[in-house]
Design a protein around this motif. Sequence first.
Motif, PDB file in Angstrom:
ATOM      1  N   PRO A 154      -8.331 -15.002   3.089  1.00  0.00           N
ATOM      2  CA  PRO A 154     -10.123 -14.611   3.219  1.00  0.00           C
ATOM      3  C   PRO A 154     -10.893 -13.655   2.219  1.00  0.00           C
ATOM      4  CG  PRO A 154      -8.548 -14.073   5.312  1.00  0.00           C
ATOM      5  CD  PRO A 154      -7.910 -14.807   4.691  1.00  0.00           C
ATOM      6  N   ARG A 155      -9.943 -12.728   1.254  1.00  0.00           N
ATOM      7  CA  ARG A 155     -10.620 -12.146  -0.124  1.00  0.00           C
ATOM      8  C   ARG A 155     -11.166 -13.783  -0.183  1.00  0.00           C
ATOM      9  NH1 ARG A 155      -5.506  -9.259  -3.110  1.00  0.00           N
ATOM     10  NH2 ARG A 155      -5.942 -10.086  -5.081  1.00  0.00           N
ATOM     11  N   TYR A 156     -11.161 -14.323  -1.238  1.00  0.00           N
ATOM     12  CA  TYR A 156     -10.924 -15.571  -1.805  1.00  0.00           C
ATOM     13  C   TYR A 156     -12.072 -16.588  -0.821  1.00  0.00           C
ATOM     14  CZ  TYR A 156      -7.379 -14.174  -4.000  1.00  0.00           C
ATOM     15  OH  TYR A 156      -6.103 -13.758  -5.452  1.00  0.00           O
ATOM     16  N   GLN A 195     -14.323 -14.404 -11.397  1.00  0.00           N
ATOM     17  CA  GLN A 195     -16.200 -13.995 -10.786  1.00  0.00           C
ATOM     18  C   GLN A 195     -15.996 -13.314  -9.600  1.00  0.00           C
ATOM     19  OE1 GLN A 195     -18.615 -13.853 -13.263  1.00  0.00           O
ATOM     20  NE2 GLN A 195     -18.784 -12.658 -11.162  1.00  0.00           N
ATOM     21  N   ASP A 196     -16.032 -12.070  -9.710  1.00  0.00           N
ATOM     22  CA  ASP A 196     -16.742 -11.510  -8.367  1.00  0.00           C
ATOM     23  C   ASP A 196     -18.084 -12.467  -7.673  1.00  0.00           C
ATOM     24  OD1 ASP A 196     -17.174 -10.161  -5.587  1.00  0.00           O
ATOM     25  OD2 ASP A 196     -16.961  -8.660  -6.265  1.00  0.00           O
ATOM     26  N   SER A 197     -18.350 -13.046  -6.013  1.00  0.00           N
ATOM     27  CA  SER A 197     -19.670 -13.171  -5.886  1.00  0.00           C
ATOM     28  C   SER A 197     -19.978 -11.736  -5.182  1.00  0.00           C
ATOM     29  CB  SER A 197     -19.520 -14.717  -5.310  1.00  0.00           C
ATOM     30  OG  SER A 197     -18.906 -14.707  -4.039  1.00  0.00           O
ATOM     31  N   ASN A 198     -19.543 -11.453  -3.729  1.00  0.00           N
ATOM     32  CA  ASN A 198     -20.639 -10.729  -3.327  1.00  0.00           C
ATOM     33  C   ASN A 198     -19.536  -9.109  -3.139  1.00  0.00           C
ATOM     34  OD1 ASN A 198     -17.329 -10.475  -2.590  1.00  0.00           O
ATOM     35  ND2 ASN A 198     -16.988 -11.875  -0.548  1.00  0.00           N
ATOM     36  N   GLY A 199     -19.524  -8.602  -4.293  1.00  0.00           N
ATOM     37  CA  GLY A 199     -19.519  -7.560  -4.682  1.00  0.00           C
ATOM     38  C   GLY A 199     -18.158  -6.310  -4.399  1.00  0.00           C
ATOM     39  N   ASP A 200     -17.299  -7.290  -3.735  1.00  0.00           N
ATOM     40  CA  ASP A 200     -16.525  -6.395  -3.264  1.00  0.00           C
ATOM     41  C   ASP A 200     -14.958  -6.128  -4.280  1.00  0.00           C
ATOM     42  OD1 ASP A 200     -14.858  -9.316  -3.364  1.00  0.00           O
ATOM     43  OD2 ASP A 200     -14.088  -9.477  -1.507  1.00  0.00           O
ATOM     44  N   GLY A 201     -15.345  -7.037  -5.666  1.00  0.00           N
ATOM     45  CA  GLY A 201     -14.574  -6.204  -6.442  1.00  0.00           C
ATOM     46  C   GLY A 201     -13.855  -7.476  -7.308  1.00  0.00           C
ATOM     47  N   ILE A 202     -12.911  -8.002  -5.708  1.00  0.00           N
ATOM     48  CA  ILE A 202     -12.398  -8.890  -6.127  1.00  0.00           C
ATOM     49  C   ILE A 202     -12.817 -10.621  -6.288  1.00  0.00           C
ATOM     50  CG2 ILE A 202     -10.093 -10.614  -4.637  1.00  0.00           C
ATOM     51  CD1 ILE A 202      -9.647  -7.292  -3.200  1.00  0.00           C
ATOM     52  N   GLY A 203     -12.344 -11.047  -7.603  1.00  0.00           N
ATOM     53  CA  GLY A 203     -12.637 -12.744  -7.708  1.00  0.00           C
ATOM     54  C   GLY A 203     -12.429 -13.341  -6.474  1.00  0.00           C
ATOM     55  N   ASP A 204     -13.659 -15.190  -6.020  1.00  0.00           N
ATOM     56  CA  ASP A 204     -13.152 -15.315  -5.406  1.00  0.00           C
ATOM     57  C   ASP A 204     -13.560 -16.850  -5.408  1.00  0.00           C
ATOM     58  OD1 ASP A 204     -16.171 -15.388  -5.184  1.00  0.00           O
ATOM     59  OD2 ASP A 204     -15.994 -13.447  -4.520  1.00  0.00           O
ATOM     60  N   LEU A 205     -14.144 -17.954  -4.736  1.00  0.00           N
ATOM     61  CA  LEU A 205     -14.172 -19.557  -4.625  1.00  0.00           C
ATOM     62  C   LEU A 205     -15.672 -19.635  -4.869  1.00  0.00           C
ATOM     63  CD1 LEU A 205     -11.632 -20.838  -2.093  1.00  0.00           C
ATOM     64  CD2 LEU A 205     -11.558 -20.793  -5.318  1.00  0.00           C
TER      65      LEU A 205
HETATM   66 CA    CA Z   1     -15.232 -10.945  -4.233  1.00  0.00          CA
END
Ligand code: CA
Length: 527
Positions: free
Chosen positions: A78-80, A25-35
């Motif tokens: 950082p991406r997470y 699940q991406d939360s900040n719209g960068d296309g990568i799932g994160d914490l």
């Molecule tokens: Ca993200």
Amino acid sequence: MAQNYPTPAWMDTAVFYEVYPQSFQDSNGDGIGDLPGLISRLDYIRSLGANALWINPCFDSPFKDAGYDVRDYRKVAPRYGTNDDLIALFDAAHARGMHVILDLVPGHTSEEHEWFTASKRPERGEFSDRYIWTSTWLDNADGLPFIAGEAEREATYILNFFKSQPALNYGFAHPKLPWQKPALGEEARATADAMVEIMRFWLSRGADGFRVDMADSLVKHDDEGKPATIQTWNYMFDQIRPEFPNAAWVSEWGRPAQSMAAGFDADFYLDWRWGGNPNGYNMLLRNTDDSAVRGVDWSYFNADSGADITGFLGEYLPSLAAVQAVGGSFSLITCNHDTLRLAPRLTERERALAFGFLLTMPGAPFIYYGDEIGMRYRRLPTKEGGYSRTGSRTPMQWDSSPQAGFTTSSEPYLPVDPDASAPTVVSEMARPDSLWNQLATLLKLRAETPAFTTTSAFDVVLAERGNTLFAFTRGEDEGRRLVVVNPGREPHDVGAHGTTQVEYAIGSVSLDGDRVVVGPQSFAVLA
Ligand code: CA
Ligand code: NOJ
């Protein structure tokens, strides 16, 4: 003999959900799932009935092997998110009665780790022996994979997996060349001590344990049975386990007699062929030359195979005995990030029967994200060292919005399944007889039934050559349950073993006097 540290009580009721963080699940719209995205989905995971998480490596990394190439063990990539986000995840999970195990990669680092940067230097220093270097720049590495010509240091170095993953130095079982240091010698202990420090770093911040990558790979040229690697784990556990009695360690090892002696709480039955032959787990679900197509497939859960359970049991029972002897466990998985998903090779019904079996057998089961909705394996170009594994790592399909609700970006980490009929969490939760609902019902039953704990008793009732029915009991006395599974196309029957009611069923299972009649492609729990 290893000191056997008691397994924490929570492992006895643990049902794990494996999260591949970049795809959940991406939360900040960068296309990568994160914490933060994962935290926002904890209630979903809990609603399915899982109460523990395994997160694939989420540490700083150049991502040449999707994070299994760690550049800094103490820093969240950082991406997470940040270390505080990971601590927030521990807190949010604990608030829901859940536990979180991280992925520890002790056998190698990224070639960009600062230990390796220091180790490469020609002058001697603190990290010169943290990796395995030969004596000269022309040396080959005594049969181990190595790299030459990449460092100023006049030596070649050994790899553990990809080119980007130099092996950490835990020594050799029988050093015979000048550059080979002894297992548990001074250099090897320095490496082990550093790994203990990393475990302590995350355990003291709220982690509940580790899944340990390639746990059997530490000592080089170890003997049959891996005695020196086992001693190395004993050495590390002696330092860390007394301090964190509620932490659990699960090994990627696949040989419980060894991993239990090393001091692990649980081991995985992995999708590994030993010497080209299918292991027991393969015989259940992946007994095929091409896991992506149905084709010729001898898997027990493939209705067309006609296979019986005896091949699996022949391999599994000795392993089960090994874990039972020390109060440990042997985990069955629906899939993992290295393994091809079961869909579409096996049908939804076949998968439902298989998951019924996996969730009622001994051991803490592991559900790979997306398997609960039947996400399918897709052939995709490689990403971050994934190769054929890439198609099992696509974004979680949440709903019918663009990018399936995984991200607001038009460029997700990997392409979302474009099939208009691709399952989503919303579609599968809404369908009453979906795999999702079957799993959730069974997990609820599991949670309410002491006979289905990780270590409760297991006894084979019926397993015969040429008979697709498998029947076993879990637990003891009045609490005992009978489980029957018949993936084949013909009905079979078995004695009721004192049970009087069908508690849960897929397909047709009925009691006829003191016999249980199990229809084709059926599964049931009887009380
Ligand atoms: Ca993200
Ligand atoms: C096993 C991990 O599960 C896999 O994804 C990784 O590529 C290798 N170990 C190397 O760390």
